[in-house]
Design an enzyme around this catalytic site. Sequence first.
Site, PDB file in Angstrom:
ATOM      1  N   PRO A  46      69.234  42.371  12.394  1.00 24.66           N
ATOM      2  CA  PRO A  46      70.356  41.625  11.814  1.00 24.66           C
ATOM      3  C   PRO A  46      70.028  40.151  11.537  1.00 24.66           C
ATOM      4  O   PRO A  46      70.339  39.637  10.469  1.00 24.66           O
ATOM      5  CB  PRO A  46      71.449  41.783  12.870  1.00 24.66           C
ATOM      6  CG  PRO A  46      71.162  43.123  13.472  1.00 24.66           C
ATOM      7  CD  PRO A  46      69.663  43.219  13.520  1.00 24.66           C
ATOM      8  N   GLU A  47      69.446  39.467  12.522  1.00 27.01           N
ATOM      9  CA  GLU A  47      68.958  38.106  12.297  1.00 27.01           C
ATOM     10  C   GLU A  47      67.668  37.896  13.078  1.00 27.01           C
ATOM     11  O   GLU A  47      67.448  38.543  14.109  1.00 27.01           O
ATOM     12  CB  GLU A  47      69.973  37.039  12.734  1.00 27.01           C
ATOM     13  CG  GLU A  47      71.126  36.821  11.773  1.00 27.01           C
ATOM     14  CD  GLU A  47      72.330  37.680  12.088  1.00 27.01           C
ATOM     15  OE1 GLU A  47      73.298  37.660  11.312  1.00 27.01           O
ATOM     16  OE2 GLU A  47      72.294  38.403  13.113  1.00 27.01           O
ATOM     17  N   SER A  48      66.855  36.982  12.588  1.00 29.72           N
ATOM     18  CA  SER A  48      65.666  36.542  13.308  1.00 29.72           C
ATOM     19  C   SER A  48      65.704  35.025  13.412  1.00 29.72           C
ATOM     20  O   SER A  48      66.112  34.341  12.466  1.00 29.72           O
ATOM     21  CB  SER A  48      64.385  36.987  12.595  1.00 29.72           C
ATOM     22  OG  SER A  48      64.258  38.395  12.643  1.00 29.72           O
TER      23      SER A  48
END
Length: 301
Positions: A46-48
Amino acid sequence: MKLVNVYHVDAFTQDSFAGNPAGVVPDADTLTVQQMQQIANELNLPESAFLMASDHPEADFRIRYFTPTTEINFCGHATVGSTWLLATERGWLEKGRPIVFETNVGLIPVTLDVEDGQLKKVTMTQIAPSVREIELDQAEVARMVGIRPEDLDDRYPMKLASTGGLHLLVPVRTYEAIDRAVPLFPELEALNRKHQITTTHLFTWNGPQGYDVYTRDFAPAIGIPEDPVTGAANGALAGYFVLEGFLEKGSVHHLVVGQGHAIQRPGTLYVTVEMTGETPVIRVGGAAHVTIAGQLRLKAE
């Protein structure tokens, strides 16, 4: 060959394969923006989060957040995951003080909650919340998020709220209705893009046992059909509760928020809402688990 250390950290859980997965790259100083985006796309989480040195005198790190398709200004679960990694694998626990991140929306301090020498959870103080009106056909919103119009809870207004990203808050009567939601992602994406909304966040006070609030979050406009457990959106939701008068001002409120159960990635957030001054203070905490550690191999430039 350029080797880049990379971690997969499951946030808002103590277990692997639960909560919200975040990529964390703790040594990102030599990476270009294009490389950060390519890495986030390759990890497909989903996010890094990418950590680098900060020029700000009060910050320990500069942090940038990327979904598989775009950079975003703030991400709660990737902040929790980054802090957990620094504390447990990079020696920060021994320093005995908070970590302060410089983000695109300002400074985010994160405290380490330790018992008997063991890290139990980390808690971030988000930027001051805000709420604003949005004119929408509520039945149309219900259709887009995949619930019935009668599932909407008319005791609470549908509004936009933010602690760094803009979230459309959709009140729902029961957690069963939230779990049944099957969004029309192309239409929801178009709506979010039109109003520059980061995520659409369904919430109810009628949650499963053990939770004060239960939520579910959709973010197709930033390349995430469903975000499992969302630190930023739940922080914005807590701000909405106090700014709209659903939590008493002049008091400190503690909420246990559940999310992710509908997609078999259950997570728990511990949210504190303090409104003893002019501006609400929102703190969002949780545990994390480092599930994967490895190296990316990049071609030398």
